[in-house]
Motif scaffolding. Structure first.
Motif, short mmCIF file in Angstrom:
data_model
loop_
_atom_site.label_atom_id
_atom_site.label_comp_id
_atom_site.label_asym_id
_atom_site.label_seq_id
_atom_site.Cartn_x
_atom_site.Cartn_y
_atom_site.Cartn_z
N ASP A 47 -0.60 -1.90 -3.83
CA ASP A 47 -1.90 -2.39 -3.37
C ASP A 47 -2.89 -1.23 -3.35
OD1 ASP A 47 -3.96 -3.80 -2.27
OD2 ASP A 47 -3.09 -3.95 -0.25
N GLY A 48 -3.94 -1.33 -4.15
CA GLY A 48 -4.92 -0.25 -4.24
C GLY A 48 -4.57 0.74 -5.33
N PRO A 53 0.85 -1.19 0.00
CA PRO A 53 0.00 0.00 0.00
C PRO A 53 0.89 1.25 0.00
CG PRO A 53 -0.55 -1.51 1.81
CD PRO A 53 0.74 -1.97 1.25
N ALA A 107 -2.51 9.40 -0.58
CA ALA A 107 -2.41 8.33 0.41
C ALA A 107 -2.12 8.87 1.80
CB ALA A 107 -1.32 7.34 -0.01
#
Length: 307
Positions: free
Chosen positions: A262-263, A184, A215
């Motif tokens: 991730d994402g 992530p 993020a």
């Protein structure tokens, strides 16, 4: 003298008979005889000995026949050469690409296929950062280039968007995040980043920064790498981590581990830029080949898209 006079003359010289030559040319015999007489007046000497059984070349006729064949051969070659140039089959094309684009299979495959399709075109390749490639365009020393321009950076150049490439996290071997199957972006907060300088490529730099801010953090940049390949070497030395286009994972440097994000993560947009307006036919042919390939292949792998 016109080229048709030489063609008429050679037909008679090869048939040694006016009637057969006229039939071969698809015309009546009297106009053919008139054309040959006109040519003889221009030469100032007879080209044929005429008799009831046919004709024979004079010395002047034999000389003209040899030269006429060469003139017509050169004329046809010149016309064929001009037609090939108009189709972009001959000439020169100057293609640029950024350091990161040079590792992309799609870019390599496009240049390979173009060279195979147009073997008589001289291809001059230039690897530079985005800023320098755009400068080469401004001085008209570049015809086309694979690069990642930021919004508004391409100016009046013709732009052809190519499918965006995903980005990956590049980590030193043994890094705590290397154990994850996918990383992530938020997990990179507090890490030391090694990035390609913004002055060399705004598009890629800004995409990374914006994704990290989305993020929840701003990357801490500890080192700038002048070349994309140097980024990987600095990561192998344990100086920091980076986010790089997925195609960079083809650089199998000892001590570097690549992991998908991730994402939602940043993507590395890519464009083919070319001179707008009166460009050589070679450029139009190259652009057509690349855009056709972009529709038919997976950009990151250069394999045909699944149906």
């Amino acid at each position: 003298m016109e080229l048709r006079h030489l063609r008429y003359f050679l037909a008679v010289a090869e048939e040694l008979h006016f009637t057969r030559a006229a039939a071969r040319l698809g015309m009546a015999q009297p106009p053919l005889s008139q054309q040959i007489q006109q040519l003889e007046r221009e030469v100032g000497a007879p080209l044929f000995h005429r008799s009831g059984r046919g004709v024979a070349l004079t010395e002047a006729g034999r000389q003209l026949a040899g030269d006429a064949r060469e003139i017509l051969r050169l004329t046809e070659a010149a016309l064929a050469g001009a037609r090939r140039a108009a189709r972009g089959e001959t000439g020169t094309i100057r293609i640029g690409f950024t350091a990161s684009a040079s590792f992309n299979p799609f870019v390599i495959g496009s240049i390979r296929d173009y060279r195979a399709a147009f073997p008589d075109v001289e291809v001059v390749l230039t690897e530079e950062n985005t800023a320098n490639l755009l400068a080469l365009f401004r001085t008209r020393r570049l015809d086309a280039a694979f690069l990642r321009p930021a919004d508004g950076e391409a100016g009046d150049l013709a732009g052809h968007d190519l499918p965006a490439e995903p980005m990956m996290v590049a980590l030193p071997h043994g890094h705590r995040l290397a154990a994850l199957e996918a990383v992530p972006l938020a997990a990179l907060a507090g890490e030391t980043f090694i990035l390609y300088p913004r002055r060399n490529g705004r598009g890629l730099f800004d995409a990374i920064m914006q994704a990290c801010r989305a993020a929840g953090f701003s990357p801490r940049i500890g080192q700038e790498a002048p070349q994309m390949a140097s980024t990987v070497n600095l990561i192998a030395a344990g100086i920091g981590i980076s986010i790089v286009p997925a195609s960079m994972s083809h650089i199998r440097t000892l001590g570097v581990t690549y992991r998908p994000i991730d994402g939602d993560g940043p993507v590395a947009a890519m464009s083919l830029l070319s001179q707008d307006g009166d460009s050589p036919a070679t450029v139009a042919a190259f652009v057509a080949l690349v855009t056709r390939r972009a529709g038919d292949t997976d950009l990151g792998t250069d394999r045909p898209k699944s149906v």
